[in-house]
Design a protein around this motif. Structure first.
Motif, PDB file in Angstrom:
ATOM      1  N   VAL A   1       5.307   3.470  -5.626  1.00 35.51           N
ATOM      2  CA  VAL A   1       5.825   4.975  -6.213  1.00 35.51           C
ATOM      3  C   VAL A   1       5.359   5.272  -7.337  1.00 35.51           C
ATOM      4  O   VAL A   1       4.872   6.367  -7.716  1.00 35.51           O
ATOM      5  CB  VAL A   1       7.041   5.352  -5.462  1.00 35.51           C
ATOM      6  CG1 VAL A   1       7.708   6.576  -6.308  1.00 35.51           C
ATOM      7  CG2 VAL A   1       7.316   4.949  -4.120  1.00 35.51           C
ATOM      8  N   ASP A   2       5.936   4.326  -8.235  1.00 39.63           N
ATOM      9  CA  ASP A   2       5.777   4.737  -9.714  1.00 39.63           C
ATOM     10  C   ASP A   2       4.299   4.935 -10.061  1.00 39.63           C
ATOM     11  O   ASP A   2       4.153   5.522 -11.027  1.00 39.63           O
ATOM     12  CB  ASP A   2       6.470   3.586 -10.502  1.00 39.63           C
ATOM     13  CG  ASP A   2       8.102   3.632 -10.510  1.00 39.63           C
ATOM     14  OD1 ASP A   2       8.660   4.697 -10.183  1.00 39.63           O
ATOM     15  OD2 ASP A   2       8.595   2.708 -10.752  1.00 39.63           O
ATOM     16  N   ARG A   3       3.491   4.128  -9.375  1.00 36.89           N
ATOM     17  CA  ARG A   3       1.977   4.161  -9.979  1.00 36.89           C
ATOM     18  C   ARG A   3       1.413   5.336  -9.541  1.00 36.89           C
ATOM     19  O   ARG A   3       0.668   6.070 -10.281  1.00 36.89           O
ATOM     20  CB  ARG A   3       1.172   3.083  -9.147  1.00 36.89           C
ATOM     21  CG  ARG A   3      -0.250   3.148  -9.535  1.00 36.89           C
ATOM     22  CD  ARG A   3      -0.291   2.822 -11.089  1.00 36.89           C
ATOM     23  NE  ARG A   3      -1.937   2.642 -11.214  1.00 36.89           N
ATOM     24  CZ  ARG A   3      -2.370   3.730 -11.628  1.00 36.89           C
ATOM     25  NH1 ARG A   3      -1.769   5.011 -11.644  1.00 36.89           N
ATOM     26  NH2 ARG A   3      -3.644   3.702 -12.147  1.00 36.89           N
TER      27      ARG A   3
ATOM     28  N   ALA B   1       7.631  14.108  -0.819  1.00 41.91           N
ATOM     29  CA  ALA B   1       7.784  13.019  -0.021  1.00 41.91           C
ATOM     30  C   ALA B   1       7.857  13.221   1.270  1.00 41.91           C
ATOM     31  O   ALA B   1       8.717  14.187   1.563  1.00 41.91           O
ATOM     32  CB  ALA B   1       9.114  12.290  -0.680  1.00 41.91           C
ATOM     33  N   SER B   2       6.954  12.605   2.197  1.00 37.39           N
ATOM     34  CA  SER B   2       7.331  12.729   3.820  1.00 37.39           C
ATOM     35  C   SER B   2       7.408  11.215   4.253  1.00 37.39           C
ATOM     36  O   SER B   2       8.038  11.308   5.323  1.00 37.39           O
ATOM     37  CB  SER B   2       5.858  13.270   4.528  1.00 37.39           C
ATOM     38  OG  SER B   2       5.075  12.510   4.433  1.00 37.39           O
ATOM     39  N   CYS B   3       7.081  10.173   3.622  1.00 37.47           N
ATOM     40  CA  CYS B   3       7.335   8.847   3.918  1.00 37.47           C
ATOM     41  C   CYS B   3       8.935   8.602   3.723  1.00 37.47           C
ATOM     42  O   CYS B   3       9.460   8.921   2.691  1.00 37.47           O
ATOM     43  CB  CYS B   3       6.764   7.885   2.777  1.00 37.47           C
ATOM     44  SG  CYS B   3       7.263   6.184   3.008  1.00 37.47           S
TER      45      CYS B   3
ATOM     46  N   GLU C   1       0.864  -1.138   0.113  1.00 41.82           N
ATOM     47  CA  GLU C   1       0.001   0.012   0.048  1.00 41.82           C
ATOM     48  C   GLU C   1       0.983   1.217  -0.061  1.00 41.82           C
ATOM     49  O   GLU C   1       1.796   1.344   0.721  1.00 41.82           O
ATOM     50  CB  GLU C   1      -0.863  -0.179   1.245  1.00 41.82           C
ATOM     51  CG  GLU C   1      -1.719   1.256   1.330  1.00 41.82           C
ATOM     52  CD  GLU C   1      -2.594   1.179   2.732  1.00 41.82           C
ATOM     53  OE1 GLU C   1      -3.780   1.321   2.612  1.00 41.82           O
ATOM     54  OE2 GLU C   1      -1.929   1.014   3.663  1.00 41.82           O
ATOM     55  N   ILE C   2       0.363   2.267  -0.654  1.00 38.70           N
ATOM     56  CA  ILE C   2       0.719   3.676  -0.756  1.00 38.70           C
ATOM     57  C   ILE C   2      -0.132   4.389  -0.563  1.00 38.70           C
ATOM     58  O   ILE C   2      -0.978   4.392  -1.188  1.00 38.70           O
ATOM     59  CB  ILE C   2       1.801   3.948  -1.968  1.00 38.70           C
ATOM     60  CG1 ILE C   2       2.634   5.061  -1.584  1.00 38.70           C
ATOM     61  CG2 ILE C   2       0.782   3.987  -3.119  1.00 38.70           C
ATOM     62  CD1 ILE C   2       3.963   5.618  -2.926  1.00 38.70           C
TER      63      ILE C   2
ATOM     64  N   VAL D   1      10.104   7.052   0.666  1.00 42.23           N
ATOM     65  CA  VAL D   1      10.126   7.500  -0.502  1.00 42.23           C
ATOM     66  C   VAL D   1      11.074   8.859  -0.842  1.00 42.23           C
ATOM     67  O   VAL D   1      11.546   9.190  -1.643  1.00 42.23           O
ATOM     68  CB  VAL D   1       8.518   8.476  -1.056  1.00 42.23           C
ATOM     69  CG1 VAL D   1       8.496   8.965  -2.114  1.00 42.23           C
ATOM     70  CG2 VAL D   1       7.605   7.065  -0.955  1.00 42.23           C
ATOM     71  N   VAL D   2      11.285   9.347   0.440  1.00 44.06           N
ATOM     72  CA  VAL D   2      12.377  10.498   0.754  1.00 44.06           C
ATOM     73  C   VAL D   2      13.751   9.879   0.123  1.00 44.06           C
ATOM     74  O   VAL D   2      14.234  10.441  -0.675  1.00 44.06           O
ATOM     75  CB  VAL D   2      12.442  10.997   1.931  1.00 44.06           C
ATOM     76  CG1 VAL D   2      13.779  11.774   2.102  1.00 44.06           C
ATOM     77  CG2 VAL D   2      11.367  11.775   2.631  1.00 44.06           C
ATOM     78  N   GLU D   3      14.118   8.787   0.613  1.00 47.78           N
ATOM     79  CA  GLU D   3      15.286   7.986  -0.017  1.00 47.78           C
ATOM     80  C   GLU D   3      15.285   7.835  -1.427  1.00 47.78           C
ATOM     81  O   GLU D   3      16.183   7.804  -1.924  1.00 47.78           O
ATOM     82  CB  GLU D   3      15.630   6.923   1.242  1.00 47.78           C
ATOM     83  CG  GLU D   3      16.883   6.260   0.511  1.00 47.78           C
ATOM     84  CD  GLU D   3      18.293   6.978   1.050  1.00 47.78           C
ATOM     85  OE1 GLU D   3      19.057   6.768   0.043  1.00 47.78           O
ATOM     86  OE2 GLU D   3      18.122   7.858   1.886  1.00 47.78           O
TER      87      GLU D   3
END
Length: 91
Positions: free
Chosen positions: A52-54, A68-70, A21-22, A73-75
């Motif tokens: 992420v790509d979706r 990005a706060s997750c 899930e995202i 995703v930041v990394e």
């Protein structure tokens, strides 16, 4: 992997359980990705990046940037900055 689009999220279920899930929070001209989850049985297979790509694909259609706060995703945005530079609101 195919993901289901939900209310401010994309996810994959198996036998009634969410296995990937995202989630994101819409704002005016951007969205904030705030959570990514991948079941341990799927880790190391690139599923989180596919999620992420979706979201990236969807936000490009809506002409929105991504904040990005997750931590994942930041990394990812740092590690693959060229891939995400057009969509990354922090870049």
């Amino acid at each position: 992997m195919e993901f289901t689009k939900g209310n401010n999220r994309f996810y994959k279920e198996e036998q009634g359980e969410v296995i990937a899930e995202i989630t994101y929070v819409p704002q005016e001209s951007q969205v904030v990705i705030n959570h990514t989850f991948v079941d341990p049985s799927l880790r190391g297979q690139g599923v989180a990046e596919q999620l992420v790509d979706r979201v990236v694909e969807e936000m490009k259609k809506e002409n929105k940037k991504i904040v990005a706060s997750c931590p994942y995703v930041v990394e990812l945005f740092k590690r693959k900055s060229e891939k995400y530079q057009s969509i990354n609101a922090n870049a």
